[in-house]
Design a protein around this motif. Structure first.
Motif, mmCIF file in Angstrom:
data_model
loop_
_atom_site.group_PDB
_atom_site.id
_atom_site.type_symbol
_atom_site.label_atom_id
_atom_site.label_comp_id
_atom_site.label_asym_id
_atom_site.label_seq_id
_atom_site.Cartn_x
_atom_site.Cartn_y
_atom_site.Cartn_z
ATOM 1 N N GLU A 103 0.944 -1.339 -0.008
ATOM 2 C CA GLU A 103 0.013 0.162 0.163
ATOM 3 C C GLU A 103 0.758 1.241 -0.087
ATOM 4 O OE1 GLU A 103 -3.450 -0.480 -0.042
ATOM 5 O OE2 GLU A 103 -2.768 -2.419 -0.070
ATOM 6 N N ALA A 104 0.469 2.246 -0.718
ATOM 7 C CA ALA A 104 1.048 3.483 -0.739
ATOM 8 C C ALA A 104 0.352 4.734 -0.760
ATOM 9 C CB ALA A 104 2.009 3.427 -2.142
ATOM 10 N N LYS A 105 0.824 5.737 -0.221
ATOM 11 C CA LYS A 105 0.328 7.080 -0.304
ATOM 12 C C LYS A 105 0.141 7.738 -1.499
ATOM 13 C CE LYS A 105 1.277 7.788 4.774
ATOM 14 N NZ LYS A 105 2.273 8.740 5.837
ATOM 15 N N SER A 106 1.215 7.679 -2.173
ATOM 16 C CA SER A 106 1.547 8.133 -3.581
ATOM 17 C C SER A 106 2.161 7.179 -4.396
ATOM 18 C CB SER A 106 2.174 9.372 -3.675
ATOM 19 O OG SER A 106 3.537 9.355 -3.065
ATOM 20 N N VAL A 107 2.248 7.485 -5.720
ATOM 21 C CA VAL A 107 2.769 6.597 -6.576
ATOM 22 C C VAL A 107 3.275 7.449 -8.128
ATOM 23 C CG1 VAL A 107 2.283 4.748 -8.563
ATOM 24 C CG2 VAL A 107 1.196 4.634 -6.249
ATOM 25 N N VAL A 108 4.611 6.840 -8.461
ATOM 26 C CA VAL A 108 5.038 7.489 -9.536
ATOM 27 C C VAL A 108 5.285 6.422 -10.587
ATOM 28 C CG1 VAL A 108 7.319 8.588 -10.686
ATOM 29 C CG2 VAL A 108 6.401 9.556 -8.582
ATOM 30 N N ILE A 109 4.555 6.704 -11.810
ATOM 31 C CA ILE A 109 4.796 5.546 -12.750
ATOM 32 C C ILE A 109 5.622 6.087 -13.859
ATOM 33 C CG2 ILE A 109 3.194 4.445 -14.816
ATOM 34 C CD1 ILE A 109 2.339 4.029 -12.135
ATOM 35 N N ALA A 110 6.764 5.329 -13.793
ATOM 36 C CA ALA A 110 7.689 5.529 -14.505
ATOM 37 C C ALA A 110 8.384 4.320 -15.545
ATOM 38 C CB ALA A 110 9.101 6.102 -13.782
ATOM 39 N N SER A 272 -4.668 12.481 -13.854
ATOM 40 C CA SER A 272 -6.122 12.895 -13.417
ATOM 41 C C SER A 272 -6.585 12.155 -12.119
ATOM 42 C CB SER A 272 -6.971 12.381 -14.586
ATOM 43 O OG SER A 272 -6.959 10.842 -14.750
ATOM 44 N N VAL A 273 -5.652 11.617 -11.495
ATOM 45 C CA VAL A 273 -5.944 10.949 -10.246
ATOM 46 C C VAL A 273 -4.796 11.518 -9.087
ATOM 47 C CG1 VAL A 273 -5.772 8.911 -8.988
ATOM 48 C CG2 VAL A 273 -6.846 8.891 -11.229
ATOM 49 N N LYS A 274 -5.531 12.037 -8.114
ATOM 50 C CA LYS A 274 -4.642 12.796 -7.053
ATOM 51 C C LYS A 274 -3.702 11.709 -6.397
ATOM 52 C CE LYS A 274 -7.780 16.491 -5.613
ATOM 53 N NZ LYS A 274 -8.486 16.929 -4.637
ATOM 54 N N GLY A 275 -2.344 12.255 -6.182
ATOM 55 C CA GLY A 275 -1.470 11.286 -5.750
ATOM 56 C C GLY A 275 -0.597 10.270 -6.538
ATOM 57 N N GLN A 303 6.974 16.593 -6.589
ATOM 58 C CA GLN A 303 5.447 16.770 -6.257
ATOM 59 C C GLN A 303 4.764 15.745 -5.578
ATOM 60 O OE1 GLN A 303 3.465 19.187 -7.537
ATOM 61 N NE2 GLN A 303 5.563 20.434 -8.035
ATOM 62 N N ALA A 304 5.309 14.481 -5.741
ATOM 63 C CA ALA A 304 4.993 13.562 -4.783
ATOM 64 C C ALA A 304 5.410 13.767 -3.303
ATOM 65 C CB ALA A 304 5.670 12.161 -5.139
ATOM 66 N N LEU A 305 6.585 14.277 -2.952
ATOM 67 C CA LEU A 305 6.953 14.922 -1.544
ATOM 68 C C LEU A 305 5.915 15.760 -0.973
ATOM 69 C CD1 LEU A 305 9.178 15.478 0.827
ATOM 70 C CD2 LEU A 305 9.985 16.959 -0.858
ATOM 71 N N GLU A 306 5.384 16.729 -1.968
ATOM 72 C CA GLU A 306 4.693 17.844 -1.517
ATOM 73 C C GLU A 306 3.269 17.341 -1.122
ATOM 74 O OE1 GLU A 306 4.552 21.143 -4.067
ATOM 75 O OE2 GLU A 306 6.763 21.845 -3.645
ATOM 76 N N TYR A 307 2.856 16.379 -2.044
ATOM 77 C CA TYR A 307 1.469 15.659 -1.751
ATOM 78 C C TYR A 307 1.439 14.951 -0.846
ATOM 79 C CZ TYR A 307 -2.395 12.480 -2.500
ATOM 80 O OH TYR A 307 -3.269 11.626 -2.385
ATOM 81 N N VAL A 308 2.595 14.124 -0.485
ATOM 82 C CA VAL A 308 2.493 13.178 1.108
ATOM 83 C C VAL A 308 2.514 14.275 2.172
ATOM 84 C CG1 VAL A 308 3.715 11.617 2.509
ATOM 85 C CG2 VAL A 308 3.358 11.312 -0.189
ATOM 86 N N ASN A 309 3.411 15.384 1.970
ATOM 87 C CA ASN A 309 3.507 16.196 3.541
ATOM 88 C C ASN A 309 2.261 17.267 3.494
ATOM 89 O OD1 ASN A 309 6.138 15.067 3.944
ATOM 90 N ND2 ASN A 309 7.172 16.710 2.941
ATOM 91 N N HIS A 310 1.781 17.408 2.424
ATOM 92 C CA HIS A 310 0.591 18.528 2.621
ATOM 93 C C HIS A 310 -1.102 17.945 2.424
ATOM 94 C CE1 HIS A 310 3.838 21.390 3.238
ATOM 95 N NE2 HIS A 310 4.384 21.095 2.249
#
Length: 310
Positions: A103-110, A272-275, A303-310
């Motif tokens: 499970e993860a709070k945010s995801v980067v697809i690369a 289009s999906v938050k996080g 951006q993922a850093l800012e999303y998780v922190n805020h």
């Protein structure tokens, strides 16, 4: 629960991990089944990365990236991700091969994309030894030499024009007598004296020796063969976007995609999906260059850093 899951271990994924962990995220995992580096590791030489004056193979070029990008706590999980989905509470479910999951709070697809192969005889044998899918990367090595560009779309014609500024002659080989490219590009190609159109033919085989490619045999619809002696062939028959992990059980994608299956993002790599962020070759309008993928990854990581922190 992970703060950030990064799917893909190429320049975009590694850069995302570097910037996210250096920025303070503590629980960041990059999922890459094989060794990090991405498809650029298959390139014979890298000479166009700013600040890297020494010409290196793709494998040697990417070798120090892992050490640097993992210096601040990025972890590498040699796991295959099979699907990413969104939980009701807004977090993400990372399904892994073998039935495991995270499970993860945010995801980067690369996960990038891979050039399609034309599947002619000898293509695999001489890939990296005369057969290439990147004129920007490898075109300079054929300066003042004759080469073949294979394909009939915008990319093929644009790359043929690019190669014509470097090479003495470009044979543009296409299986039809019409092109799928824009009219203005077609006109430029037809008016370029260094480009010869070889139409209504298919490649029968590529041939060469231990030193590399020596030429191609093409055949027309009547069975007539032609031997085109060239040391380089550039294949531009499309890209396969590695987007299958975004497909949900109902067949729809997790986020908005363009008509070619690329992930639609804004300038901050937001989907289009938050996080959920996308970086590198998988995103829409990607330039398919290492330096661009690294920049995308850095943006996505921040951006993922800012999303998780805020």
């Amino acid at each position: 629960m992970l703060d950030l899951a990064i799917i893909g271990g190429g320049p975009a994924g590694l850069s995302a991990g570097l910037y996210a962990t250096r920025g303070g995220l503590k629980n960041v995992v990059m999922f890459e089944k094989g060794l990090p580096g991405g498809q650029i590791t298959s390139s014979s030489e890298i000479e166009n990365y700013p600040g890297s004056a020494q010409i290196l193979s793709g494998l040697d070029f990417m070798a120090p990236w892992s050490e640097q990008c993992m210096r601040f706590g990025l972890k590498h999980a040699m796991e295959e991700v099979t699907r990413i989905s969104k939980n009701k509470e807004g977090t993400f479910h990372i399904a892994l091969a073998g039935g495991k999951s995270e499970e993860a709070k945010s995801v980067v697809i690369a996960t990038g994309s891979a050039p399609k192969r034309a599947n002619f005889e000898g293509e695999a044998e001489f890939f990296g030894k005369g057969v290439s899918t990147c004129a920007t990367c490898d075109g300079f090595f054929y300066k003042n030499k004759e080469v073949v560009a294979l394909g009939g779309g915008d990319t093929a014609l644009e790359e043929a024009l690019y190669l014509s500024h470097i090479c003495s002659k470009v044979y543009l080989v296409h299986r039809r007598d019409t092109f799928r490219a824009s009219p203005s590009t077609i006109e430029k190609v037809k008016n370029n004296p260094k480009i010869e159109l070889v139409l209504n033919v298919s490649i029968k085989k590529a041939y060469g020796d231990a030193m590399g490619l020596n030429g191609l045999i093409v055949v027309d619809k009547e069975g007539n063969e032609r031997d085109i002696k060239v040391p380089g062939v550039f294949v531009f028959v499309g890209m396969n976007v590695n987007n299958t992990i975004l497909k949900q059980e109902d067949g729809r994608f997790l986020c908005e995609m363009d008509d070619n299956g690329n992930v639609i993002v804004d300038l901050n790599m937001h989907t289009s999906v938050k996080g959920l962020f996308a970086a590198g070759d998988i995103r829409t309008k990607a330039q398919k260059q290492v330096v661009c993928a690294a920049g995308d990854g850095a943006t996505a990581g921040i951006q993922a850093l800012e999303y998780v922190n805020h």
